[in-house]
Design a protein around this motif. Structure first.
Motif, PDB file in Angstrom:
ATOM      1  N   TYR A   1     -11.187 -86.312   2.264  1.00  0.00           N
ATOM      2  CA  TYR A   1     -11.163 -87.747   1.986  1.00  0.00           C
ATOM      3  C   TYR A   1     -12.284 -88.518   2.679  1.00  0.00           C
ATOM      4  O   TYR A   1     -12.223 -89.733   2.813  1.00  0.00           O
ATOM      5  N   GLN A   2     -13.321 -87.799   3.088  1.00  0.00           N
ATOM      6  CA  GLN A   2     -14.469 -88.452   3.718  1.00  0.00           C
ATOM      7  C   GLN A   2     -15.329 -89.165   2.683  1.00  0.00           C
ATOM      8  O   GLN A   2     -16.022 -90.126   3.009  1.00  0.00           O
ATOM      9  N   THR A   3     -15.314 -88.678   1.443  1.00  0.00           N
ATOM     10  CA  THR A   3     -16.107 -89.300   0.390  1.00  0.00           C
ATOM     11  C   THR A   3     -15.165 -89.843  -0.670  1.00  0.00           C
ATOM     12  O   THR A   3     -14.485 -89.079  -1.359  1.00  0.00           O
ATOM     13  N   LEU A   4     -15.100 -91.139  -0.784  1.00  0.00           N
ATOM     14  CA  LEU A   4     -14.271 -91.794  -1.792  1.00  0.00           C
ATOM     15  C   LEU A   4     -15.108 -92.871  -2.452  1.00  0.00           C
ATOM     16  O   LEU A   4     -15.691 -93.719  -1.782  1.00  0.00           O
ATOM     17  N   ASP A   5     -15.173 -92.812  -3.764  1.00  0.00           N
ATOM     18  CA  ASP A   5     -15.800 -93.887  -4.521  1.00  0.00           C
ATOM     19  C   ASP A   5     -14.692 -94.890  -4.798  1.00  0.00           C
ATOM     20  O   ASP A   5     -14.040 -94.856  -5.842  1.00  0.00           O
ATOM     21  N   GLY A   6     -14.429 -95.733  -3.821  1.00  0.00           N
ATOM     22  CA  GLY A   6     -13.328 -96.686  -3.867  1.00  0.00           C
ATOM     23  C   GLY A   6     -13.007 -97.126  -2.453  1.00  0.00           C
ATOM     24  O   GLY A   6     -13.867 -97.075  -1.569  1.00  0.00           O
ATOM     25  N   GLN A   7     -11.766 -97.507  -2.214  1.00  0.00           N
ATOM     26  CA  GLN A   7     -11.368 -98.010  -0.895  1.00  0.00           C
ATOM     27  C   GLN A   7      -9.971 -97.519  -0.539  1.00  0.00           C
ATOM     28  O   GLN A   7      -9.029 -97.750  -1.285  1.00  0.00           O
ATOM     29  N   TRP A   8      -9.857 -96.844   0.612  1.00  0.00           N
ATOM     30  CA  TRP A   8      -8.542 -96.447   1.119  1.00  0.00           C
ATOM     31  C   TRP A   8      -7.833 -97.666   1.696  1.00  0.00           C
ATOM     32  O   TRP A   8      -8.485 -98.629   2.112  1.00  0.00           O
ATOM     33  N   MET A   9      -6.537 -97.616   1.784  1.00  0.00           N
ATOM     34  CA  MET A   9      -5.735 -98.706   2.352  1.00  0.00           C
ATOM     35  C   MET A   9      -5.684 -98.656   3.872  1.00  0.00           C
ATOM     36  O   MET A   9      -5.468 -99.678   4.511  1.00  0.00           O
ATOM     37  N   THR A  10      -5.830 -97.457   4.427  1.00  0.00           N
ATOM     38  CA  THR A  10      -5.708 -97.276   5.870  1.00  0.00           C
ATOM     39  C   THR A  10      -7.008 -96.720   6.442  1.00  0.00           C
ATOM     40  O   THR A  10      -7.876 -96.253   5.715  1.00  0.00           O
ATOM     41  N   GLU A  11      -7.109 -96.771   7.755  1.00  0.00           N
ATOM     42  CA  GLU A  11      -8.280 -96.268   8.462  1.00  0.00           C
ATOM     43  C   GLU A  11      -8.113 -94.784   8.777  1.00  0.00           C
ATOM     44  O   GLU A  11      -7.015 -94.239   8.723  1.00  0.00           O
ATOM     45  N   GLU A  12      -9.225 -94.155   9.148  1.00  0.00           N
ATOM     46  CA  GLU A  12      -9.200 -92.737   9.525  1.00  0.00           C
ATOM     47  C   GLU A  12      -8.191 -92.496  10.646  1.00  0.00           C
ATOM     48  O   GLU A  12      -8.079 -93.296  11.565  1.00  0.00           O
ATOM     49  N   GLY A  13      -7.472 -91.407  10.571  1.00  0.00           N
ATOM     50  CA  GLY A  13      -6.545 -91.022  11.618  1.00  0.00           C
ATOM     51  C   GLY A  13      -5.186 -91.690  11.536  1.00  0.00           C
ATOM     52  O   GLY A  13      -4.292 -91.363  12.302  1.00  0.00           O
ATOM     53  N   GLU A  14      -5.011 -92.634  10.616  1.00  0.00           N
ATOM     54  CA  GLU A  14      -3.735 -93.346  10.499  1.00  0.00           C
ATOM     55  C   GLU A  14      -2.899 -92.840   9.331  1.00  0.00           C
ATOM     56  O   GLU A  14      -1.907 -93.452   8.983  1.00  0.00           O
ATOM     57  N   TYR A  15      -3.298 -91.743   8.719  1.00  0.00           N
ATOM     58  CA  TYR A  15      -2.638 -91.310   7.501  1.00  0.00           C
ATOM     59  C   TYR A  15      -2.306 -89.821   7.538  1.00  0.00           C
ATOM     60  O   TYR A  15      -2.793 -89.067   8.377  1.00  0.00           O
ATOM     61  N   VAL A  16      -1.463 -89.434   6.599  1.00  0.00           N
ATOM     62  CA  VAL A  16      -1.153 -88.031   6.336  1.00  0.00           C
ATOM     63  C   VAL A  16      -1.580 -87.758   4.904  1.00  0.00           C
ATOM     64  O   VAL A  16      -1.355 -88.584   4.015  1.00  0.00           O
ATOM     65  N   ALA A  17      -2.214 -86.616   4.686  1.00  0.00           N
ATOM     66  CA  ALA A  17      -2.641 -86.212   3.341  1.00  0.00           C
ATOM     67  C   ALA A  17      -1.675 -85.159   2.808  1.00  0.00           C
ATOM     68  O   ALA A  17      -1.307 -84.226   3.524  1.00  0.00           O
ATOM     69  N   LEU A  18      -1.275 -85.342   1.565  1.00  0.00           N
ATOM     70  CA  LEU A  18      -0.415 -84.363   0.898  1.00  0.00           C
ATOM     71  C   LEU A  18      -1.281 -83.458   0.032  1.00  0.00           C
ATOM     72  O   LEU A  18      -2.103 -83.943  -0.740  1.00  0.00           O
ATOM     73  N   HIS A  19      -1.086 -82.165   0.183  1.00  0.00           N
ATOM     74  CA  HIS A  19      -1.853 -81.169  -0.561  1.00  0.00           C
ATOM     75  C   HIS A  19      -0.924 -80.059  -1.041  1.00  0.00           C
ATOM     76  O   HIS A  19       0.182 -79.881  -0.528  1.00  0.00           O
ATOM     77  N   ARG A  20      -1.414 -79.290  -2.007  1.00  0.00           N
ATOM     78  CA  ARG A  20      -0.764 -78.072  -2.483  1.00  0.00           C
ATOM     79  C   ARG A  20       0.709 -78.298  -2.855  1.00  0.00           C
ATOM     80  O   ARG A  20       1.605 -77.633  -2.367  1.00  0.00           O
ATOM     81  N   VAL A  21       0.911 -79.260  -3.734  1.00  0.00           N
ATOM     82  CA  VAL A  21       2.247 -79.624  -4.208  1.00  0.00           C
ATOM     83  C   VAL A  21       2.586 -78.766  -5.425  1.00  0.00           C
ATOM     84  O   VAL A  21       1.810 -78.720  -6.387  1.00  0.00           O
ATOM     85  N   ALA A  22       3.717 -78.094  -5.393  1.00  0.00           N
ATOM     86  CA  ALA A  22       4.142 -77.281  -6.539  1.00  0.00           C
ATOM     87  C   ALA A  22       5.651 -77.079  -6.486  1.00  0.00           C
ATOM     88  O   ALA A  22       6.246 -77.057  -5.404  1.00  0.00           O
ATOM     89  N   VAL A  23       6.241 -76.936  -7.667  1.00  0.00           N
ATOM     90  CA  VAL A  23       7.674 -76.654  -7.760  1.00  0.00           C
ATOM     91  C   VAL A  23       7.879 -75.357  -8.538  1.00  0.00           C
ATOM     92  O   VAL A  23       7.017 -74.931  -9.297  1.00  0.00           O
ATOM     93  N   SER A  24       9.035 -74.784  -8.354  1.00  0.00           N
ATOM     94  CA  SER A  24       9.368 -73.508  -8.981  1.00  0.00           C
ATOM     95  C   SER A  24       9.341 -73.602 -10.502  1.00  0.00           C
ATOM     96  O   SER A  24       9.917 -74.520 -11.088  1.00  0.00           O
ATOM     97  N   ALA A  25       8.694 -72.641 -11.127  1.00  0.00           N
ATOM     98  CA  ALA A  25       8.664 -72.575 -12.591  1.00  0.00           C
ATOM     99  C   ALA A  25      10.064 -72.350 -13.152  1.00  0.00           C
ATOM    100  O   ALA A  25      10.348 -72.731 -14.288  1.00  0.00           O
ATOM    101  N   ASN A  26      10.942 -71.766 -12.349  1.00  0.00           N
ATOM    102  CA  ASN A  26      12.312 -71.506 -12.788  1.00  0.00           C
ATOM    103  C   ASN A  26      13.146 -72.779 -12.906  1.00  0.00           C
ATOM    104  O   ASN A  26      14.253 -72.744 -13.449  1.00  0.00           O
ATOM    105  N   HIS A  27      12.627 -73.877 -12.364  1.00  0.00           N
ATOM    106  CA  HIS A  27      13.392 -75.126 -12.343  1.00  0.00           C
ATOM    107  C   HIS A  27      12.597 -76.314 -12.872  1.00  0.00           C
ATOM    108  O   HIS A  27      12.936 -77.457 -12.570  1.00  0.00           O
ATOM    109  N   ARG A  28      11.565 -76.048 -13.674  1.00  0.00           N
ATOM    110  CA  ARG A  28      10.792 -77.154 -14.249  1.00  0.00           C
ATOM    111  C   ARG A  28      11.700 -78.016 -15.117  1.00  0.00           C
ATOM    112  O   ARG A  28      12.585 -77.524 -15.786  1.00  0.00           O
TER     113      ARG A  28
END
Length: 182
Positions: free
Chosen positions: A75-102
């Motif tokens: 998130y160091q390069t964003l063509d836009g504007q974040w709402m919070t400053e560096e170090g004040e946030y948590v990033a969510l990555h690698r989100v997935a759910v079971s194919a057996n329960h889609r």
């Protein structure tokens, strides 16, 4: 259903959910999670560092998500504007759910659970996430959870020859309000 930090015993189920997610994206011709990413090294790193959470019922892992405190190099390069400053946030990555329960609303349950967990920490001012511009399913869930689009994020370590930009989103992390005593 319960959200908890992933343990190494969960790795085989997490790996299968990620592989199923990769196949699901490929079947939709979405050029996200192609090639080696996310790989076993990344998954093990997330578990060992306490970043990965799993949504479980009985002994079955239904979904996986990694929550990583900023600053996040992604998130160091964003063509836009974040709402919070560096170090004040948590990033969510690698989100997935079971194919057996889609189709069972697990993405919403997974997001609700992790956002509830993060809301307990007043040091976290915002929660960030990004997804591929053609991943309309994930975009729908992200917006449904109250995230606002903030701009385009340059994807690091992309296996594509052309530069890839994902859509970045952020949501302010509002602390849980406890009921007042009478």
């Amino acid at each position: 259903m319960l959200l908890r930090r992933a343990e190494m015993k969960d790795l085989p189920q997490i790996k299968q959910i990620i592989l199923d997610g990769k196949a699901h994206l490929a079947a939709q011709n979405i050029n996200q999670w192609r090639g080696q990413y996310p790989n076993m090294d990344v998954l093990v790193h997330d578990i060992n560092n306490g970043y990965n959470y799993v949504l479980v019922e009985d002994d079955e892992v239904l979904g996986t998500i990694s929550a990583i405190s900023g600053p996040d190099m992604s998130y160091q390069t964003l063509d836009g504007q974040w709402m919070t400053e560096e170090g004040e946030y948590v990033a969510l990555h690698r989100v997935a759910v079971s194919a057996n329960h889609r189709g069972e609303g697990l993405s919403t349950k997974l997001f609700n659970a992790v956002l509830d967990e993060l809301s307990l920490n007043p040091m976290i001012k915002g929660v960030r996430i990004d997804t591929h511009q053609e991943n309309f399913g994930m975009q729908h869930v992200i917006k449904k959870m109250g995230f606002a689009e903030t701009g385009l994020v340059k994807v690091l370590n992309s296996s594509n020859v052309e530069q890839v930009y994902n859509i970045g989103y952020e949501k302010l992390n509002l602390p849980v309000s406890l009921p007042m005593a009478n």
